[in-house]
Design an enzyme around this catalytic site. Structure first.
Site, PDB file in Angstrom:
ATOM      1  N   LEU A 131     -14.102  -4.427 -17.941  1.00 23.98           N
ATOM      2  CA  LEU A 131     -14.843  -5.106 -19.016  1.00 23.98           C
ATOM      3  C   LEU A 131     -15.429  -4.069 -19.967  1.00 23.98           C
ATOM      4  CD1 LEU A 131     -16.390  -7.476 -20.389  1.00 23.98           C
ATOM      5  CD2 LEU A 131     -18.203  -7.095 -18.700  1.00 23.98           C
ATOM      6  N   ASP A 132     -16.363  -3.282 -19.464  1.00 27.30           N
ATOM      7  CA  ASP A 132     -17.022  -2.222 -20.221  1.00 27.30           C
ATOM      8  C   ASP A 132     -17.112  -1.022 -19.295  1.00 27.30           C
ATOM      9  OD1 ASP A 132     -18.696  -0.510 -21.578  1.00 27.30           O
ATOM     10  OD2 ASP A 132     -20.375  -1.905 -21.736  1.00 27.30           O
TER      11      ASP A 132
END
Length: 476
Positions: A131-132
């Site tokens: 995701l990040d």
């Protein structure tokens, strides 16, 4: 391993693993993928694959290179969802056996050093595919490349991302919950940060990070009262995305609900994040939480009892704590001191019970309390929110455009089995990375991030098709 068709080895059996395994085994546009989930404990691997067709469990200690090599040699692609410290050793085995590898972790020095060896072996080590980092990279590059294709110049790049409780679960004074040990999250809140704003380089000292938080309202999500804190080194993303020279603002941040940072900053001032051994906690005779709190606030340890009004304790010790919070300069207004007192009481830091022996510092005391009091309850959902804003200006007089992309995902429960939004948005992108490698759609070799169109275009399409919605819009 006598299964016919493509095979993927997933290392680790944490929460992120199941969404990855489910995605790979159910994907339709490829021959049936068989997934092997390997974990240090066979039982964990079996629980992860329970009910998933074409997935099997294996016991593996990844530090046993011979056993690791044996498993890796029988598959086509490896996905490591283990902690980042394991990745380099796994990558070396993959390079030796000419097998591609996917991770959701940042590229560190130990991985960067394998670039030449991976290229020489014709192996792709696809990192930062979660995701990040991960979805954030892919959305960023899509927006930036599309703007550049129209002769646009990136004036500002701003990114907000956070894993949060869903609004219904944000039911404590900090409006935050932990799905694992709070220690890592608290330490992250003490990291220094640097970013560029309107051409100026802004440095934020780690001790001032919480105080640098700013309010955020997203017009398309008006119900969310949010705030953002700068997230480490934003400048390197200007370099990674190729916009350092043209963008006057490059800023990446972490999202929280409004009010979180104000409370955390004051808990830090009180001394709760100090990691040094505290003299009171070295004694065999354990202090109570209240005695320890009084020591941190320099309150006389006299028995000042509270009285109850409408079921709420008031007066006595409460008044003294509020007075000390203001006198020490931690809180300038009484309203804030009352909010801090409510947090202290919610965490049980005022209680007359003894602090456990394994707590030796103020930091371990608050971590222990937060882990107990700020865990997700049964059926409570988490939430992931990612929002990018890219300002684009054009040389031919066209008006400046603001390009926006938003991902909002909630945890879900299916057939009585909960899946967190964080596990979904990390596990599915990692699985998509494995899928693209199985399909030979990634031509680049070496240690790479998902910054190229050959990765991000199909990956974002597959991500949306899997049910993770990305909303894009343009404003002038």
């Amino acid at each position: 391993m006598d299964k016919v068709g493509p095979k993927v080895l997933i290392l680790g059996a944490g929460r992120v693993c199941r969404p990855a395994a489910e995605f790979l085994t159910s994907y339709q546009n490829i021959d049936q993928v068989h997934v092997v989930v390997a974990s240090l404990y066979q039982k964990d691997a079996e629980e992860t694959v329970d009910g998933i067709k074409n997935a099997t469990a294996a016991q593996l200690d990844v530090s046993d290179t011979e056993s690791l090599s044996n498993l890796v040699s029988q598959v086509d692609v490896v996905v490591s969802l283990l902690p980042a410290s394991f990745h380099a050793a796994i990558a070396r085995v993959c390079i030796e056996l000419k097998k591609h590898l996917v991770t959701a972790s940042y590229v560190d020095d130990s991985m960067s050093k394998l670039e030449q060896a991976a290229q020489g072996a014709g192996v792709t080590i696809l990192c930062e595919m979660g995701l990040d980092p991960g979805i954030d990279h892919m959305l960023s590059m899509k927006m930036i490349d599309e703007a550049h294709a129209l002769n646009g110049k990136i004036k500002a790049f701003t990114s907000f991302c956070g894993g949060l409780p869903s609004p219904a679960a944000a039911n404590n004074p900090l409006a935050y919950k932990f799905s694992w040990s709070p220690a890592g999250a608290i330490r992250a809140g003490r990291n220094p940060a640097v970013y560029k704003f309107l051409g100026e380089i802004i440095d934020v000292d780690g001790s001032k990070l919480y105080e640098s938080a700013k309010r955020l309202r997203l017009p398309e999500l008006p119900a969310f009262a949010l705030e953002h804190l700068p997230n480490r080194n934003s400048l390197m993303y200007g370099d990674l995305y190729g916009i350092s020279k043209e963008a006057s603002t490059v800023y990446r941040s972490t999202l929280r609900y409004e009010g979180f940072s104000e409370i955390m900053a004051i808990l830090a001032k009180i001394g709760f994040f100090d990691a040094e051994n505290h003299p009171l906690l070295q004694e065999t005779d354990r202090p109570t939480y209240r005695i320890f709190l009084n020591d941190l606030l320099d309150v006389n340890n006299v028995s000042t009892s509270n009285t109850k009004v409408n079921g709420e304790e008031t007066g006595g010790h409460d008044d003294e704590l509020i007075s000390r919070l203001m006198m020490l300069g931690h809180c300038k207004e009484k309203e804030l001191a009352v909010k801090i007192l409510k947090t202290i009481k919610f965490l049980g830091l005022h209680e007359e019970t003894q602090i456990p022996k394994d707590c030796s510092s103020a930091f371990t005391v608050i971590c222990q309390r937060m882990e107990q009091r700020m865990a997700y309850g049964h059926n409570e959902q988490d939430m992931v929110l990612l929002h990018h804003e890219v300002e684009v200006e054009y040389p031919d007089g066209r008006p400046t455009e603001k390009h926006q992309a938003t991902l909002l995902e909630f945890g879900k429960t299916e057939n009585g089995r909960p899946t967190t939004a964080m596990a979904l948005t990390v596990g599915v992108p990692a699985a998509i990375g494995a899928l693209l490698l199985l399909q030979n759609k990634v031509q680049r070799k070496g240690v790479i991030r998902p910054l190229e169109p050959e990765i991000y275009i199909p990956a974002l399409e597959i991500l949306e098709a899997s049910g993770i919605k990305l909303i894009e819009r343009v404003e002038t």
